[in-house]
Design a protein around this motif. Structure first.
Motif, mmCIF file in Angstrom:
data_model
loop_
_atom_site.group_PDB
_atom_site.id
_atom_site.type_symbol
_atom_site.label_atom_id
_atom_site.label_comp_id
_atom_site.label_asym_id
_atom_site.label_seq_id
_atom_site.Cartn_x
_atom_site.Cartn_y
_atom_site.Cartn_z
ATOM 1 N N PHE A 343 0.833 -1.205 0.000
ATOM 2 C CA PHE A 343 0.000 0.000 0.000
ATOM 3 C C PHE A 343 0.874 1.264 0.000
ATOM 4 C CE2 PHE A 343 -2.203 -3.144 2.943
ATOM 5 C CZ PHE A 343 -2.885 -3.766 1.917
ATOM 6 N N GLY A 344 0.200 2.389 -0.032
ATOM 7 C CA GLY A 344 0.891 3.663 0.095
ATOM 8 C C GLY A 344 1.496 4.148 -1.212
ATOM 9 N N VAL A 345 2.609 4.914 -1.078
ATOM 10 C CA VAL A 345 3.265 5.539 -2.231
ATOM 11 C C VAL A 345 4.603 4.862 -2.478
ATOM 12 C CG1 VAL A 345 4.187 7.681 -3.179
ATOM 13 C CG2 VAL A 345 2.128 7.725 -1.746
ATOM 14 N N LYS A 346 4.865 4.496 -3.737
ATOM 15 C CA LYS A 346 6.129 3.874 -4.108
ATOM 16 C C LYS A 346 6.764 4.668 -5.240
ATOM 17 C CE LYS A 346 4.413 -0.784 -3.104
ATOM 18 N NZ LYS A 346 4.154 -2.126 -3.669
ATOM 19 N N GLU A 347 7.998 5.135 -5.010
ATOM 20 C CA GLU A 347 8.750 5.872 -6.026
ATOM 21 C C GLU A 347 7.917 7.015 -6.597
ATOM 22 O OE1 GLU A 347 9.907 3.025 -8.894
ATOM 23 O OE2 GLU A 347 11.269 1.934 -7.552
ATOM 24 N N GLY A 348 7.214 7.703 -5.703
ATOM 25 C CA GLY A 348 6.418 8.850 -6.109
ATOM 26 C C GLY A 348 5.086 8.506 -6.739
ATOM 27 N N LYS A 349 4.748 7.223 -6.819
ATOM 28 C CA LYS A 349 3.479 6.813 -7.404
ATOM 29 C C LYS A 349 2.633 6.091 -6.358
ATOM 30 C CE LYS A 349 5.331 6.162 -12.075
ATOM 31 N NZ LYS A 349 5.495 5.190 -13.203
ATOM 32 N N SER A 350 1.347 6.352 -6.396
ATOM 33 C CA SER A 350 0.440 5.681 -5.472
ATOM 34 C C SER A 350 0.290 4.217 -5.872
ATOM 35 C CB SER A 350 -0.931 6.356 -5.484
ATOM 36 O OG SER A 350 -0.838 7.688 -5.024
ATOM 37 N N SER A 351 0.263 3.349 -4.871
ATOM 38 C CA SER A 351 0.108 1.924 -5.141
ATOM 39 C C SER A 351 -1.270 1.647 -5.752
ATOM 40 C CB SER A 351 0.257 1.122 -3.848
ATOM 41 O OG SER A 351 -0.102 -0.228 -4.044
#
Length: 545
Positions: A343-351
Motif C-alpha cells: 500500500f501507500g506511495v512507491k517511487e512517487g506513485k500511489s500503489s
C-alpha cells in the motif's frame, strides 16, 4: 332352605379361582407398571440432564470457535478438540437414552410421545428412489371386510437414506482384433484414453482419492485400508502416484483460475500455517497457504466466485507481494505487517492496491477483553459494532450503488460517533491490558476500517477468506504434514479447484472426475476455459434443460 346343586358349587368355585387369578395378575401388572414408570421417569431425567449438558458444551465450544482465529494457545486448541469429542459422545448417549424412553413408553402401552420437531430439509430430488410399499394386516371386527375391496383414502410416506455399500466396480474394456483373410490386415480399436497411461485408476477414482484427502481430511494410508475392506489392495504409494498425475493434469486449470482472480477489482486474502517435512533434518517446518478470493455474491453480481490458493515455504512479506505483483484494486486483509509494502506511495506513485481492514478483527479484540474480564466499555464497543453488522445484513445482495447509499446514510454516522467515543475512552484505560489494546488496534487502523463505506462492492470484514481457509485448518490435523514444498504446491492446486467448484454450487468430486476424464481424452488446451467451474455448471444446466 334348599341346598345348592353340586354343579353350581363347582361353577362358583371356578369363578372364585378366576377372580383370585385376575386379582393376582392385576397386582403383578400394577407392580410392572410402577417399575416401568420409575424407569421412564429416570430416562426422562437422564434425557433432560444430557440435553442441558449438550447445550452447555455447545455454548463453550461456540465461544472457543469465535476465538479460533484470535490469540490462542496449544492448550486451548486441545480443549476444543476434546470438547468436539465430548459433544459427539453426549449426543450419542442422548440417542441411547431417547431410545430407552421410547421403549419404556411402549411397555406401558402408550403411544410414544412425538419428538421435538427439528428443522429437517427434504432429501434431494436427484437421488434415485426405491419404493417399498408396506401393506397393512386387515383385521376387522365387522367380519365383512374384503381386502381386495378396501378403498385407499391416503398414505403416509417416510424417506430414509440408504448407503450403497459397494462403491467400486471394474470397467473391462475389450478390444477385439479383427483380421481380413484376403489382405491379412488387422483391425483393432485404440486403447482407452486414461488419466494414467497403462494405469488401473479411472478419472472418477482419482478424483475420489483427491477429494478424500484434501477436502475430507482422509490420509492416504486410511484410504488404502478402506479399499482393502472391499478386497482391493492398493498401496499408499500408488495412491500418491495417482494424486501426482492428477495435479499434472489440473495445473493448467488452476492457472486459468489464478488469471481470473487477479483480474478482479475486489479481493479478500488471508493465510494459514501448514507443516511441511524439512529435507535432510527429519523434522517439520511451518509453511503457509495463502488465499486470494473473489466473492461477488455480496453485492448481487452475476460474476462467478473463485478462490485461489498459493503455497510458500515461509511467511515472509515478500510472499504476498510476489503473488499480488500484477494486481490492482481493493484488498481485504488482516493486520499482517507483510501487506504494508503493498500500500501507500512507491517511487512517487500511489500503489494500485487499496487496503480494506477487517472489522471482525477489531470486534474480536473487544469481545475477548469482555470475556476475560467483563467491562461496560468493552460491551458497549461490541454493541456499537453490532449496529454496523445489522446494517450489512439488511443490504447483503443489493446492487453496489444501493449498498453505498445505505452505508453513507446510516453506517457513516455510526462510525463517526464510535470514533469520537473510542478516542475519549482510550484515555481512561491502560494500553497494557486487553481493553486498551482493543482501542489501540481499532484507532490505529480507523481509515482502513471505514474504507468499506467508499465502495458498494466492499465488505465490512475479511470473513470470506477466513471461511475458505477453515477446511484447510480442519483437514491438516489429519494428514499431520506435507512431504515437501512440491507437496504444498500440489495441495494449493487442489484447494483452488475444490473450493472454487464448491463456491459455484458444484459437487467437487463429480466436477473433478469429469474434468480429468475430458483432459485425458484430449480436450483442447486452448478451450480449457470450458472446463472452469462456472462454465461447466452452465453447460450442465443447458444439457439438463
Amino acid at each position: 332352605m334348599s341346598s345348592t346343586p353340586p354343579h353350581e358349587m363347582e361353577e362358583l368355585a371356578a369363578l372364585r379361582a378366576e377372580l383370585a387369578a385376575a386379582r393376582h395378575a392385576l397386582s403383578a401388572a400394577e407392580q410392572k407398571l410402577a417399575v416401568a414408570e420409575d424407569r421412564l421417569a429416570h430416562a426422562e431425567d437422564r434425557c433432560a440432564a444430557l440435553q442441558l449438558q449438550i447445550e452447555r458444551t455447545r455454548e463453550q465450544l461456540a465461544l472457543m470457535r469465535r476465538q479460533q482465529y484470535g490469540q490462542k494457545s496449544e492448550r486451548h486448541q486441545k480443549e476444543m478438540d476434546q470438547l468436539e469429542l465430548v459433544l459427539d459422545d453426549l449426543e450419542e448417549t442422548l440417542g441411547e437414552a431417547s431410545a430407552e424412553r421410547a421403549t419404556r413408553e411402549r411397555e406401558k402401552g402408550e403411544v410414544p410421545r412425538p419428538r421435538r420437531k427439528a428443522t429437517r430439509r427434504p432429501l434431494p430430488e436427484h437421488l434415485p428412489r426405491e419404493v417399498i410399499e408396506l401393506a397393512p394386516v386387515v383385521v376387522c371386527d365387522c367380519g365383512r371386510c374384503d381386502p381386495e375391496r378396501l378403498v385407499r383414502i391416503g398414505e403416509d410416506v417416510t424417506e430414509v437414506l440408504e448407503k450403497i455399500t459397494a462403491p467400486l466396480k471394474v470397467l473391462r474394456y475389450v478390444r477385439p482384433r479383427l483380421a481380413c483373410r484376403s489382405c491379412e490386415k488387422i483391425f483393432q480399436a485404440p486403447a482407452p484414453d486414461l488419466p494414467i497411461g497403462k494405469g488401473r485408476a479411472s478419472a472418477s477414482l482419482i478424483a475420489s482419492v483427491i477429494v478424500a484427502k484434501y477436502w475430507d481430511g482422509l490420509p492416504l494410508h486410511r484410504q488404502s485400508s478402506i479399499l482393502a475392506r472391499d478386497g482391493v489392495e492398493i498401496d499408499r504409494s500408488t495412491l500418491a502416484d495417482w494424486i501426482g498425475h492428477g495435479a499434472w493434469w489440473l495445473e493448467p486449470l488452476r492457472d486459468r483460475i489464478q488469471a481470473y482472480v487477479m483480474s478482479r477489482d475486489v479481493l479478500w486474502t488471508d493465510d494459514t500455517p501448514i507443516r511441511v517435512l524439512a529435507p535432510g533434518h527429519g523434522k517439520t517446518k511451518e509453511a503457509r497457504i495463502w488465499c486470494y478470493g473473489h466473492d461477488p455474491a455480496t453485492w448481487g453480481s452475476d460474476e462467478p466466485p473463485a478462490m485461489l490458493y498459493c503455497y510458500s515455504a515461509d511467511r515472509k512479506g515478500e510472499r504476498p507481494r510476489t503473488h499480488l505483483e500484477q494486481y490492482a484494486g481493493w484488498l481485504h486483509s488482516d493486520a499482517y505487517a507483510g501487506y504494508e509494502k503493498l500500500f501507500g506511495v512507491k517511487e512517487g506513485k500511489s500503489s494500485p492496491i487499496r487496503p480494506v481492514a477487517c472489522m471482525a478483527h477489531a470486534r474480536r479484540y473487544f469481545f475477548n477483553a469482555y470475556t476475560t474480564q467483563p467491562a461496560p466499555l468493552a460491551e458497549e464497543a461490541v454493541a456499537r459494532i453490532g449496529l454496523l453488522y445489522d446494517i450489512e445484513r439488511e443490504i447483503r445482495g443489493l446492487a453496489p450503488d444501493q449498498r453505498l447509499a445505505v452505508r453513507q446514510a446510516r453506517a457513516v454516522p455510526v462510525l463517526k460517533d464510535f470514533h469520537a467515543w473510542a478516542i475519549a475512552q482510550k484515555a481512561r484505560v491502560s494500553g497494557k491490558y486487553g481493553l486498551g489494546k482493543a482501542f489501540n488496534y481499532a484507532l490505529k487502523r480507523w481509515d482502513r476500517l471505514c474504507a468499506y463505506t467508499l465502495d458498494g462492492r466492499l465488505s465490512i470484514d475479511n470473513n470470506f477468506s477466513e471461511r475458505c481457509l477453515r477446511n484447510i485448518a480442519v483437514t491438516r490435523k489429519n494428514f499431520l504434514f506435507l512431504g515437501s514444498d512440491r507437496g504444498g504446491e500440489r495441495a494449493a492446486i487442489f484447494y483452488t479447484l475444490l473450493t472454487t467448484a464448491t463456491l459455484n454450487g458444484l459437487n467437487p468430486e463429480r466436477w473433478l472426475a469429469d474434468v480429468l476424464d475430458r483432459l485425458a481424452r484430449g480436450h483442447p488446451m486452448h478451450q480449457i476455459d470450458e472446463l472452469l467451474p462456472w462454465n461447466w455448471s452452465l453447460q450442465a444446466k443447458q444439457q439438463a434443460t
